[in-house]
Every structure is written in C-alpha cells, then in structure tokens.
Design a protein around this motif. Structure first.
Motif, mmCIF file in Angstrom:
data_model
loop_
_atom_site.group_PDB
_atom_site.id
_atom_site.type_symbol
_atom_site.label_atom_id
_atom_site.label_comp_id
_atom_site.label_asym_id
_atom_site.label_seq_id
_atom_site.Cartn_x
_atom_site.Cartn_y
_atom_site.Cartn_z
ATOM 1 N N ALA B 101 0.841 -1.208 0.000
ATOM 2 C CA ALA B 101 0.000 0.000 0.000
ATOM 3 C C ALA B 101 0.871 1.250 0.000
ATOM 4 N N LEU B 103 3.740 1.588 -1.432
ATOM 5 C CA LEU B 103 4.252 1.801 -2.788
ATOM 6 C C LEU B 103 3.219 2.487 -3.672
ATOM 7 N N ARG B 104 1.952 2.405 -3.266
ATOM 8 C CA ARG B 104 0.885 3.051 -4.026
ATOM 9 C C ARG B 104 0.460 4.353 -3.377
ATOM 10 N N SER B 105 1.303 4.930 -2.579
ATOM 11 C CA SER B 105 0.952 6.178 -1.912
ATOM 12 C C SER B 105 2.123 7.145 -2.038
ATOM 13 N N VAL B 155 9.254 -12.121 -10.224
ATOM 14 C CA VAL B 155 8.293 -11.426 -9.360
ATOM 15 C C VAL B 155 7.491 -10.339 -10.064
ATOM 16 N N ALA B 156 7.909 -9.940 -11.262
ATOM 17 C CA ALA B 156 7.229 -8.830 -11.950
ATOM 18 C C ALA B 156 5.719 -9.048 -12.070
ATOM 19 N N PRO B 157 5.255 -10.244 -12.465
ATOM 20 C CA PRO B 157 3.799 -10.422 -12.593
ATOM 21 C C PRO B 157 3.062 -10.266 -11.258
ATOM 22 N N TYR B 159 3.884 -8.175 -8.765
ATOM 23 C CA TYR B 159 3.760 -6.743 -8.488
ATOM 24 C C TYR B 159 2.792 -6.081 -9.462
ATOM 25 N N LEU B 160 2.782 -6.517 -10.712
ATOM 26 C CA LEU B 160 1.811 -5.960 -11.671
ATOM 27 C C LEU B 160 0.387 -6.196 -11.171
ATOM 28 N N LEU B 163 -0.022 -3.852 -7.932
ATOM 29 C CA LEU B 163 0.122 -2.393 -8.035
ATOM 30 C C LEU B 163 -0.660 -1.789 -9.192
ATOM 31 N N VAL B 164 -0.907 -2.569 -10.227
ATOM 32 C CA VAL B 164 -1.546 -1.984 -11.412
ATOM 33 C C VAL B 164 -2.909 -2.603 -11.687
ATOM 34 N N LEU B 165 -2.991 -3.925 -11.631
ATOM 35 C CA LEU B 165 -4.238 -4.578 -12.038
ATOM 36 C C LEU B 165 -5.218 -4.793 -10.884
ATOM 37 N N ASP B 166 -4.795 -4.512 -9.671
ATOM 38 C CA ASP B 166 -5.663 -4.680 -8.495
ATOM 39 C C ASP B 166 -6.262 -6.086 -8.430
ATOM 40 N N ARG B 167 -5.440 -7.083 -8.720
ATOM 41 C CA ARG B 167 -5.930 -8.455 -8.673
ATOM 42 C C ARG B 167 -5.292 -9.218 -7.522
#
Lengths: 191, 191
Positions: B101, B103-105, B155-157, B159-160, B163-167
């Motif tokens: 969280a 990282l998204r702030s 690990v990239a998928p 974090y995607l 951080l990006v797809l909210d899945r």
C-alpha cells in the motif's frame, strides 16, 4: 497572463496538473500551484474544476485516450518489439510519466485512476488479441494463448522497473520482455 | 488505556502506522489516528517519533528485516514454487500488504521506503544467486543466468497484479511466474 481560448487553457491546465502531481505527489497537490504552472488565474481553474479530485480525474481520462499502434508486418516477434518500445517511450515520456507517478501516489486510489487503468489494459488486450490471432493463423504462435495473460507477462517487467526498482527502461529490457513472453507462449504457459 | 512495556508499545504503534497507511493513504495519515488505533496516547507516539515521516520510516525498516527461506531440496522448480508462494502470502498478509500500500501512496517517495525496497531486492537476489548456482551444478539450469534479471522476471507479474491490475495473487499466478522464469532462463534469455 495571456488570454487563451477555452480548449488551449483546458489542455494547459490538465498538463500542468499531471506535471505538478509527478513532481510533488498527491498530498502536496494544490490547485494554486497548478494554476501558476499553467499561467492562468486560480479562479479559471476553480470555475471548471471545483476540487483537485475532479481536476486529476479529467487529466487522467484525457491521457487514457492515447493509444499506440501495434503493427502487423507478418512477423509477430518484430511487431511486438516495436509495440513494447512504443509503450516504454510513452510510459517514460511527457504523457505517460505523470500517469506512472500517479500510480505511486495517493491518487492511485481515485476511482477515475482505477477506471482509467482498467480501460487501458482492456483496450490493449483487445488490440493484442487480434494480433495474436493473426500470428496463430501464420503458425507463429500456438493456439490457446490468453491475451490478458500474455499482455501481463509482456509488460510486467516494465512496470516493475518503473514502480518498484526505480530503473530506466532500456531497449534491452523491452526486447527481453518480448522474448520471454513469446518463449512462454510457445511453451504453452500463457493459456 | 493499558500500560504496556516499551517494546510492546513500539511494535503496536508501528503496526498501527502501517495499517493506518494501508487504509487511508499517506495524504490523510495522522499521528492522532495511529495513536488511537494502537490504544496509546498521542504524546507517547510524539515522544518517540516527532513527525509522520520518521514513524513510517521506522515502520518500513522494521518490516524490511523480514525474510522467507528459499528451500534447497535439490529440485529448483519445486523450490521456487514454494518461495514465490511464500512471497505472495507475505505480500498480501498483515506485514507485506501495508508495504505494498505504501508503494501506491505518496510515502513511496520517502527515502526510507526507497532504501528498504533496494535492500529487499538486493538481499533476495543474493539468496537466489546461491540457489541458482546449486541448480547450475545439478544441470537444472544453464550457466550465465543473471540473478537480478531472473528475480525481476520471477516477481514482476506479482507486483503488476498488486500495483496496477488490483488483482489477487492466486496459486496459478505464482506457479506460472515460476514456469515462465525457468523457461526463459533455460532458453538463455535471462543472462
């Protein structure tokens, strides 16, 4: 201050909002600063956007309309390399970089940002889906590859570099992403 | 309010700070709310941490010390599946989720957060490096795989998705990441 026509002012304010967010983050984001950066009076901004959420929402949705073409030369490997390089250039350029900065700020919580991300990915997956089908027709890919899974594999390393590792996106990163995704698809791992 | 000993109070405040950040973001982050959540008086918090940056810095660095073991059963594929699942559980659990969280702030901008991320990745790359070497010795991987490139691919998928797809991170996502990274390494793409 120079008098400018409505649409020019609107664009200047939206660009200034994204630049302001990229530089200072969301917590410090103030409409006064956006107005100063755009060279307009703050009442000009407030007249159209009553609060910072509505301003950032418009700024994001405006940019989300941007698209980059996925070529179809008949060579899926070469076409994807071009596409991913275009994506990387966009993500690190004047339009995309503020959006990436937004994902690293409290603005990532705004419903408009969440919606813009979802639209972005859904649209790109649709474009990719058509291109993957034509690659299957030419026996360059096996059947059964899921476009969204392929897309996620393809772009995940770019976002990791930008959002977590704070690294630039080099042409090597882009080409490797394409090689890895295609190799995985050809091993039937992305179904 | 219940009197608690120093270290217990410290831990309660640090956990409360992370939970508060995860829930409300950085812009709305207030020491008063952290104190209320931890069940201590706000002067107790201010005595140790004069501002929210110093509080979040300590909270992040405390959590960054956490580690999860990478097993060595002799089977690199199975061991990496266990490791990535542990990472996923941690990233979505009570310790990791607040860091994600962050990282998204706007807190992603704090020097302590940047430092913690760098340390995290460097440490994991070191652990992975040793495990990859033993896999090379057993002819399960070709020589010349770069541990940091392998780690990023692995690990990239995850974090995607976060951080990006909210899945959510499903076991399928984790297993696929491992398959894709190993397939790429065996095709000599991660050198």
């Amino acid at each position: 201050m120079i008098a400018r026509r409505g649409e020019a002012v609107r664009q200047a304010v939206l660009m200034a909002a994204l630049a302001e967010l990229a530089e200072g983050g969301y917590a410090a984001f103030a409409i006064e600063n956006v107005a100063a950066r755009a060279g307009v009076h703050k009442t000009t901004v407030y007249r159209r956007w009553p609060d910072r959420e509505s301003l950032l929402t418009d700024a994001v949705l405006e940019r989300a309309a941007f698209d980059f073409e996925l070529p179809d030369t008949g060579d899926i490997d070469a076409d994807l390399r071009v596409w991913v390089q275009r994506l990387a250039d966009w993500l690190t350029g004047p339009s995309g970089a503020p959006l990436v900065a937004m994902l690293r700020s409290d603005a990532a919580r705004l419903p408009a940002v969440v919606e813009a991300k979802t639209r972005f990915f859904a649209h790109r997956a649709m474009v990719l889906s058509q291109r993957l089908e034509s690659a299957v027709d030419r026996d360059q890919l096996p059947t059964g590859t899921d476009p969204l899974t392929f897309l996620a594999t393809l772009v995940a390393p770019l976002y990791l570099n930008l959002l977590v590792l704070d690294r630039d996106l080099t042409p090597d990163h882009c080409d490797r992403s394409v090689h890895v995704a295609l190799t995985a698809a050809r091993a039937n791992l992305l179904g």
